[in-house]
Scaffold this motif. Structure first.
Motif, PDB file in Angstrom:
ATOM      1  N   LEU A   1      40.689  47.521  58.531  1.00 20.73           N
ATOM      2  CA  LEU A   1      40.105  48.502  59.445  1.00 20.73           C
ATOM      3  C   LEU A   1      40.692  48.320  60.840  1.00 20.73           C
ATOM      4  CD1 LEU A   1      36.350  47.944  58.444  1.00 20.73           C
ATOM      5  CD2 LEU A   1      37.900  49.663  57.507  1.00 20.73           C
ATOM      6  N   LYS A   2      40.736  49.422  61.601  1.00 22.15           N
ATOM      7  CA  LYS A   2      41.072  49.309  63.017  1.00 22.15           C
ATOM      8  C   LYS A   2      39.916  48.642  63.753  1.00 22.15           C
ATOM      9  CE  LYS A   2      44.171  53.287  63.553  1.00 22.15           C
ATOM     10  NZ  LYS A   2      44.380  54.577  64.266  1.00 22.15           N
TER      11      LYS A   2
ATOM     12  N   GLY B   1      43.634  49.533  51.733  1.00 29.25           N
ATOM     13  CA  GLY B   1      42.702  48.798  50.896  1.00 29.25           C
ATOM     14  C   GLY B   1      43.337  48.354  49.588  1.00 29.25           C
ATOM     15  N   CYS B   2      42.770  47.313  48.970  1.00 28.08           N
ATOM     16  CA  CYS B   2      43.233  46.829  47.669  1.00 28.08           C
ATOM     17  C   CYS B   2      42.109  46.001  47.048  1.00 28.08           C
ATOM     18  CB  CYS B   2      44.515  45.996  47.800  1.00 28.08           C
ATOM     19  SG  CYS B   2      44.296  44.433  48.688  1.00 28.08           S
ATOM     20  N   ILE B   3      42.347  45.488  45.829  1.00 24.28           N
ATOM     21  CA  ILE B   3      41.399  44.582  45.191  1.00 24.28           C
ATOM     22  C   ILE B   3      42.134  43.306  44.798  1.00 24.28           C
ATOM     23  CG2 ILE B   3      39.927  46.436  44.328  1.00 24.28           C
ATOM     24  CD1 ILE B   3      41.152  45.974  41.573  1.00 24.28           C
ATOM     25  N   THR B   4      41.384  42.228  44.648  1.00 22.97           N
ATOM     26  CA  THR B   4      41.999  40.959  44.252  1.00 22.97           C
ATOM     27  C   THR B   4      42.307  40.974  42.756  1.00 22.97           C
ATOM     28  OG1 THR B   4      39.823  39.961  43.874  1.00 22.97           O
ATOM     29  CG2 THR B   4      40.794  39.695  46.050  1.00 22.97           C
ATOM     30  N   ASP B   5      43.306  40.169  42.370  1.00 21.56           N
ATOM     31  CA  ASP B   5      43.664  40.082  40.958  1.00 21.56           C
ATOM     32  C   ASP B   5      42.777  39.046  40.264  1.00 21.56           C
ATOM     33  OD1 ASP B   5      44.659  37.586  41.667  1.00 21.56           O
ATOM     34  OD2 ASP B   5      46.763  38.191  41.605  1.00 21.56           O
ATOM     35  N   LEU B   6      43.125  38.696  39.012  1.00 20.60           N
ATOM     36  CA  LEU B   6      42.291  37.779  38.237  1.00 20.60           C
ATOM     37  C   LEU B   6      42.195  36.400  38.874  1.00 20.60           C
ATOM     38  CD1 LEU B   6      43.382  38.677  34.592  1.00 20.60           C
ATOM     39  CD2 LEU B   6      41.224  39.228  35.700  1.00 20.60           C
ATOM     40  N   ASP B   7      43.232  36.011  39.663  1.00 17.79           N
ATOM     41  CA  ASP B   7      43.231  34.700  40.312  1.00 17.79           C
ATOM     42  C   ASP B   7      42.709  34.757  41.742  1.00 17.79           C
ATOM     43  OD1 ASP B   7      44.315  33.351  38.091  1.00 17.79           O
ATOM     44  OD2 ASP B   7      46.298  34.115  38.599  1.00 17.79           O
ATOM     45  N   GLY B   8      42.144  35.906  42.145  1.00 16.64           N
ATOM     46  CA  GLY B   8      41.571  36.039  43.476  1.00 16.64           C
ATOM     47  C   GLY B   8      42.555  36.394  44.578  1.00 16.64           C
TER      48      GLY B   8
END
Length: 766
Positions: free
Chosen positions: A43-44, A53-60
């Motif tokens: 965010l600004k 934006g994104c999401i974490t993978d299986l390993d965080g």
């Protein structure tokens, strides 16, 4: 040239990261365990306007490179069950973010939805277990039985088109299938079937199953006791006790397992061959009965510091015994109208014991970098005494023999990973040193010249280094890898080195995979080179006596099998597709041939090239409390040997069902089958079987009732025709049984042990 190409590719991949801001890191809980699928938003700072934006993978892990560069920003990280964290940034961020649990939120919020249980992404099939119908099945073994592309039972699992996989629980390799029966499904977060293992795995690994658990309970004593009875033609049982005591950063764990399994198989064999212009037609029928008894004791200690410092030590002792065990066959030989009737009774006594010691170390740093080390020592001993009693016209011939073997394996593995150019780079090294000694003693003096006694020593040293780089964009991901392996194998027969059987390998194995994922659609393509070394049992030089017309043995001249693999996976919604093509150079095959210019058939091994293609389609919808999975596939091969084609395809099908009822009742029903067709030099016959299970759960007790091979239809039926040698086998393996299993659990906490990865493929050869 290859190194230059890799550097150029990595430079092109990371070029934008060098010019633009990059936000990357790892999201963990208070125990530094990774948090998957957490939302990360940039965010600004001035007005909290959304930037990226994104999401974490299986390993965080997460990584994003926004197109809009900002001087000051905020990273907002959120996940159900945790308090939202906001991190101030100054143009970039590179580190770990720790989220605190929100117990109030967990107690008050109920999430409902219809998210797919199975997802195919990036060449991996992932099953969400926690919070789905799979979490109520009972154990990890029960979940794997329902996984698409996976088949098997308590004796082991296979991945379609790829054979037996390596199985890991929290990155710790599973040594014993009983571990899967003791891990409760409610403690599993997800299971991933990796169809395209990268360069960080041995080139002998074709598939990997990774099981990730949820955070274990903290403090005190926990454990479980499992009791199971199985009724085949004879009763069998197994018992297992697991205990874990955790205090702060330390946990101490132990396990006791015992098993008694008795089977009675019915078998019929038919052989035709011609020797010295005379036809030999032999028919056999009889009983194979054996009682397997095993005992396993293990214990260890684990230290896990909050700052991601892990250390552990584990010891396992295993003892096995095969006795009583026997083959009791009646045989009839028809040779130009001459009828010869004889009986063969083989009495077998086999004992084995092994010692396994492992220690590991892992250290994670706040910037996402980690260093790891793993070391293994294994000693295994096995003794087998066989006495064959052959009777014809009241004349008895006795053929006693002894086989003994002992092996020592030392293995190590060191690796580390770090964030680089917007992606992750893993570097590692692995090595093994093996000594395998085998002695065969023929105690019948008249057969000493035909089946001589022998002493075999095999010494092997291996060393490998690898590099694996992965990078993710919004919808794309890429994985590049290369592995160098050196093998020095020395074979000694009766104290003399056999130069023809001794080998040195010095190879480079590249791997590449590309994947695209967007909403309900994903596609991945990959290339990888793998090898399969012959087992030490396949390399043995001695020959065992079955009867006067049938021997079996190994082949010390076997070469390694090199596989070139091309894989394509696709998914749209609940439908998935998997395709793998392989060129198997010097594939290791079972073959029947004449032995030393005698009217005797030797069953042994050889190398020969072949091509294979495996196609599978899966459909796995969710219909209220019913979770069905339908699969259909075909296995094809292109193989020609001694003027004969072995190219008939094998069609496979499956129907798996999970139904969840109120009050913690669960029912599963599975049906698997295949058509007739060719596999290597064998022509398989059609086959199918079905399983049924019912589970009832209480607070501390789970009760399972079920039946395997419900309609008693499973048979091992195949024929092999090589030249003028024909063989037909029909076997009823005593596969059908009913069972009752009860699992008592108190304060169950899966121990945090994560060692045992070193030398995995070499241990399987032993």
């Amino acid at each position: 040239m290859l190194r230059i190409s890799i550097i150029v590719i990595l430079s092109l991949i990371g070029g934008e990261a060098l010019l633009a801001q990059n936000y990357r890191g790892k999201v963990v809980d208070i125990h530094n365990q990774p948090i998957s699928y957490a939302n990360v938003v940039l965010l600004k700072r001035q007005d909290s306007t959304f930037v990226e934006g994104c999401i974490t993978d299986l390993d965080g892990f997460f990584s994003m490179t926004p197109t809009l560069q900002i001087a000051d920003g905020l990273l907002k990280i959120s996940c159900i069950g945790y308090k939202t964290a906001i991190i101030e940034t100054k143009g970039l961020y590179n580190g770990n973010i720790q989220l605190l649990e929100n117990m109030k939120e967990l107690q008050e919020i109920v999430v409902k939805g219809n998210k797919p249980t199975y997802e195919m992404k990036g060449g991996a099939l992932t099953a969400q277990v926690s919070g789905t119908i799979l979490g109520n099945l009972g154990t990890a073994s029960d979940v794997l039985k329902q996984m698409p592309l996976v088949s098997g039972d308590e004796d082991g699992f296979e991945v379609f088109g790829r054979g037996m996989p390596l199985i890991f629980i929290n990155k710790r390799q599973v040594r014993n299938q009983n571990e899967l029966k003791q891990l409760k499904s409610e403690n599993i977060k997800d299971i991933q079937v990796n169809l395209n293992p990268g360069s960080q795995y041995s080139t002998e690994v074709d598939a990997v199953i990774e099981i990730t658990t949820i955070k274990p309970l903290d403090g005190g004593l926990g454990g479980s006791l499992s009791l199971q009875g199985r009724q085949r033609k004879h009763f069998s049982d197994d018992e297992q006790l697991d205990l874990t005591y955790r205090n702060g950063n330390w946990d101490v764990f132990g396990m006791f397992y015992s098993n008694r399994n008795k089977r009675e198989q019915m078998q019929k064999n038919e052989s035709h061959f011609s020797y010295d212009s005379q036809p030999y037609n032999i028919t056999e029928h009889g009983i194979i009965e054996n009682t397997n008894k095993s005992l396993e004791l293990s214990g260890g200690v684990n230290y896990a510091k909050v700052q991601n410092y892990l250390w552990g030590l584990k010891y396992t002792y295993t003892e096995t015994k095969l006795h009583p065990a026997y083959f009791d066959f009646q045989s009839e030989l028809n040779n130009q109208n001459r009828i010869e009737i004889f009986s063969t009774y083989n009495d077998i006594l086999q004992r084995g014991a092994s010692h396994y010691i492992n220690t590991y170390f892992r250290k994670e740093f706040s910037n996402g970098t980690s260093v790891n080390a793993d070391a293994v020592y294994t000693n295994a001993q096995n003794k087998r005494e066989t006495t064959a009693y052959e009777t014809e016209k009241e004349i008895e011939v006795i053929v006693p023999s002894k086989n003994t073997s002992e092996s020592d394996l030392y293995a190590y593995k060191m690796w580390g990973d770090l964030m680089l150019l917007g992606g992750r780079l893993e570097l590692g090294a692995e090595g093994t040193q093996t000594l395998n000694e085998q002695e065969y003693l023929m105690q019948n003096e008249e057969l000493q010249d035909v089946l001589p006694s022998s002493e075999i020593d095999a010494k092997q040293y291996t060393a490998s280094i690898y590099a694996s780089y992965s990078k993710k964009w919004e919808n794309m991901s890429l994985n590049l890898g290369v592995r160098y392996e050196y093998v020095d194998f020395n074979y000694f027969s009766n104290g003399v080195k056999d130069d023809n059987s001794s080998k040195k390998y010095n190879d480079l194995f590249p791997s590449l995979s590309v994947a695209y994922n967007k909403n309900r659609f994903s596609i991945a393509a990959s290339y990888r080179t793998t090898i399969r070394k012959p087992t030490y049992q396949q390399l043995r030089s001695h020959v065992n006596y079955n009867n006067k017309y049938s021997y079996e043995g190994g082949n010390p001249s076997l070469q390694k099998n090199v596989n070139h693999n091309l894989n394509l996976t696709m998914r749209y919604g609940d439908i998935s597709f998997d395709c793998i093509y392989r060129y198997k150079k010097e594939d290791i095959m079972l073959v029947r041939q004449y032995y030393k210019e005698r009217p005797v058939i030797l069953t042994s091994f050889m190398n020969h090239d072949r091509h294979t293609l495996d196609l599978t389609v899966l459909y796995s919808p969710s219909i209220s409390v019913w979770k069905p999975t339908f699969n259909a596939g075909v296995s094809l091969q292109k193989l020609r040997y001694e003027g004969k084609d072995y190219n008939k395809p094998i069609f496979k099908y499956g129907w798996r069902n999970i139904i969840s009822f109120p009050h913690n009742w669960m029912l599963t029903f599975n049906l698997e089958g295949q058509s007739s067709g060719d596999s290597q030099l064998a022509s398989k016959r059609c086959n199918f079987y079905s399983d049924l299970s019912i589970k009832k759960s209480y607070e501390w007790i789970d009760i399972y009732i079920g039946a395997v091979d419900l309609f008693n239809t499973y048979r091992d039926r195949w024929t092999m025709k090589v030249g003028d040698i024909y063989y037909n086998k029909w076997n009823n393996p005593d596969q059908r049984f009913v069972y009752l299993r009860t699992v008592f659990t108190f304060n169950k906490a899966t121990n945090k042990y994560k060692g045992g990865t070193a030398g995995a493929s070499e241990r399987s050869r032993l």
